[in-house]
Design a protein around this motif. Structure first.
Motif, PDB file in Angstrom:
ATOM      1  N   SER A   1      44.534  33.302  43.820  1.00  0.00           N
ATOM      2  CA  SER A   1      44.514  34.692  44.425  1.00  0.00           C
ATOM      3  C   SER A   1      45.152  34.633  45.718  1.00  0.00           C
ATOM      4  O   SER A   1      45.018  33.887  46.811  1.00  0.00           O
ATOM      5  CB  SER A   1      43.137  35.260  44.560  1.00  0.00           C
ATOM      6  OG  SER A   1      42.925  36.175  45.220  1.00  0.00           O
TER       7      SER A   1
ATOM      8  N   SER B   1      45.030  37.610  47.558  1.00  0.00           N
ATOM      9  CA  SER B   1      44.391  38.716  48.192  1.00  0.00           C
ATOM     10  C   SER B   1      44.011  38.725  49.894  1.00  0.00           C
ATOM     11  O   SER B   1      44.241  39.616  50.631  1.00  0.00           O
ATOM     12  CB  SER B   1      43.193  39.376  47.674  1.00  0.00           C
ATOM     13  OG  SER B   1      42.235  38.221  47.976  1.00  0.00           O
TER      14      SER B   1
ATOM     15  N   ASP C   1      48.986  40.265  43.257  1.00  0.00           N
ATOM     16  CA  ASP C   1      47.781  39.761  43.980  1.00  0.00           C
ATOM     17  C   ASP C   1      47.560  38.478  43.425  1.00  0.00           C
ATOM     18  O   ASP C   1      46.598  37.605  44.145  1.00  0.00           O
ATOM     19  CB  ASP C   1      46.419  40.578  43.598  1.00  0.00           C
ATOM     20  CG  ASP C   1      46.534  42.118  44.162  1.00  0.00           C
ATOM     21  OD1 ASP C   1      47.500  42.039  45.511  1.00  0.00           O
ATOM     22  OD2 ASP C   1      46.175  43.145  43.923  1.00  0.00           O
TER      23      ASP C   1
END
Length: 553
Positions: free
Chosen positions: A69, A71, A89
């Motif tokens: 991930s 993010s 993302d």
């Protein structure tokens, strides 16, 4: 952070698919079960070296993929964007290794060089191995750790840039200075040659003009005779000449036109021919009137032509090339003079770059000294918690302006005193193996808190630690896991119990083949595994109670 790891036909793993969560994940298992195998497989996705031994016996290839991930990883996103790789993302790193040892790497499905896996992997995961504390004994690694904690990348970049500028200018200056004697000898030769050619001062087209003039004067007698014969034939011969013959033809043409005006064009052409003959005769007369033979001028002409030939032979060029050769020598001489000016300019530039480097290195050193004091205090507090209550840790940063490198002008020495009254001395001279591992672990945990890497893996870094110290290590790693994804391969129940989640590694043999598996544990399974770590193969009510207590804490 790392979300998923899939491993197929890697070493003794047939198939493994693991889901990871935030926080601290501990990995335990029996000795020899392959607790570090998932980390080794993950290393392939990070660009580690691969060979045929990585492939499970009997398989065509091994394959490992890791899903992350992004993010909270802006640096990785920027890297993907800068390298024109698909940006989302999430990011998937994949590596395959064929049975013959050839490997391929992919980022988001795009084939990439291994170096790109390494560059991106360094932004996603940091791995601390069980022998990482030994690196603390090296001065270069101590410097890296201090800089990692300080995070003064702009200061490091300024030093690197200044260093490269300085070395490049020094190299240019060195090359010019090394050829100075050769240039001086060449200048003396060129000065003599150019002076001689300057004195002669041959024009750009002069040789062609000299040749033509010499040819004309050398053949003046033949010219005069030919001129006289031509003029006789054109108009001066009393018996027959072209002009009188044309006049007779024109008279007859006039008569023809009177009979038929279609012949008027012939009459016109004949009259034009007469005009051309008369003008040609006039030009020849004019040339003959000006044809003079001046012996003195001819001698001067021959002398200059002879000098052209002599200089051409001397300079190994043709007479036609002598003028251009002169210009080339002149340009080279001017270039040598400009090189001397360049030496002076480079000397001044080297001085400027030296000053710029010293300023950048001094700023970097000041930052290192400032953060070293902060790290001194934090590491001292940390190792005192790790059963070294009287220990003291300090980082000595020494600036030496005579030292110039890509890393600045500092030498760094990690020093420790482990007992009261013991003077501070270098780690290699003071710390025992157990003490060194505790100091190293404390530094790793502290510096990891300042590094932007979203996932940290500790592979049996707690070797040599036990009892109450192990409990402190566990709490340290759990605290680190509150802000960073932490994975820890451990054999200590005190550390394993501090994990937010726990995985168990087991090895089975079936049909002559060995296979490793890794599974997440629920609460009851964790209690049993912690009890096994506490008491060995025989699990009693006491060890189970201790395990519950560890997990509760």
């Amino acid at each position: 952070m790392l979300c998923q790891l899939s491993v197929t036909n890697y070493a003794i793993v047939r198939f493994l698919e693991l889901e990871f969560r935030a926080g601290m994940t501990t990995i335990t298992g029996e000795t020899g079960a392959g607790k570090s195998i998932a980390i080794d497989a993950l290393g392939l996705c990070l660009g580690n070296r691969a060979d045929a031994a990585s492939v499970r016996p009997g398989a065509d290839k091994a394959e490992v993929s890791a899903r992350f991930s992004l993010s909270d990883v802006p640096l990785a996103k920027r890297w993907l964007e800068d390298n024109d790789l698909e940006l989302d993302d999430e990011c998937i790193l994949r590596r395959t290794v064929a049975a013959d040892g050839r490997s391929r790497a992919y980022i988001n499905g795009n084939p990439v060089p291994i170096t790109q896996l390494k560059l991106l992997g360094a932004l996603l995961i940091g791995i601390h191995g069980q022998h990482a504390h030994h690196a603390l004994l090296r001065a270069d690694q101590q410097l890296v750790l201090l800089d990692s904690y300080a995070g003064h990348q702009l200061l490091l970049d300024a030093v690197v840039k200044s260093y490269h500028n300085l070395r490049h200018a020094e190299q240019q200056l060195r090359e010019l200075e090394q050829t100075a004697q050769e240039r001086q000898a060449r200048r003396q030769l060129l000065s003599y040659q150019v002076e001689e050619l300057n004195d002669f001062d041959l024009g750009e087209q002069e040789f062609v003009e000299l040749e033509n003039e010499h040819k004309r004067l050398a053949n003046s007698t033949a010219l005069a005779e030919c001129l006289q014969a031509s003029m006789l034939m054109l108009s001066e011969d009393d018996e027959a000449n072209i002009e009188s013959l044309l006049n007779r033809v024109i008279s007859m043409a006039d008569e023809l036109v009177s009979y038929d005006d279609k012949l008027s064009s012939v009459n016109t052409m004949l009259n034009e021919a007469l005009i051309q003959v008369q003008e040609s005769r006039s030009e020849l007369q004019h040339y003959a009137d000006n044809l003079e033979m001046d012996p003195e001028y001819f001698a001067q002409l021959e002398s200059r032509l002879s000098k052209v030939m002599q200089l051409s032979r001397k300079h190994h060029v043709t007479p036609n090339e002598l003028y251009q050769h002169h210009q080339s020598l002149l340009a080279e001489l001017n270039s040598l003079d400009s090189n001397d000016e360049m030496v002076e300019a480079l000397q001044a530039q080297v001085q400027q770059y030296q000053e710029a480097y010293q300023q950048a290195a001094q700023k970097l050193s000041s930052s290192r000294q400032r953060y070293a004091k902060v790290l001194d205090k934090l590491v001292t507090e940390s190792i005192r918690e790790l059963n070294m209550p009287k220990a003291k840790f300090t980082i000595e940063v020494n600036f030496n302006e005579q030292t110039m490198s890509l890393h600045g002008s500092d030498s760094v020495d990690f020093k420790v005193s482990t007992n009261p009254g013991q003077p501070l001395d270098s780690l290699s001279k003071v710390a025992s193996g157990g003490e060194l591992s505790r100091i190293g672990l404390g530094i790793q945990v502290i510096t990891s808190q300042k590094v932007a890497t979203p996932t940290l893996i500790f592979d049996e870094v707690d070797v040599g630690i036990s009892g109450p110290t192990a409990a402190v290590v566990g709490r340290m790693l759990r605290q680190l896991g509150s802000t960073t994804q932490v994975m820890c391969v451990t054999h200590l129940p005190q550390v394993a119990g501090n994990g937010h989640q726990q995985m168990f590694v087991a090895k089975q043999s079936k049909g002559g083949m060995t296979e490793t598996s890794m599974v997440p544990l629920n609460r009851e399974q964790r209690i049993e595994e912690l009890a096994r770590l506490l008491g060995g193969d025989t699990i009693t009510s006491n060890t189970l109670a201790n395990a519950r207590e560890l997990l509760a804490e």
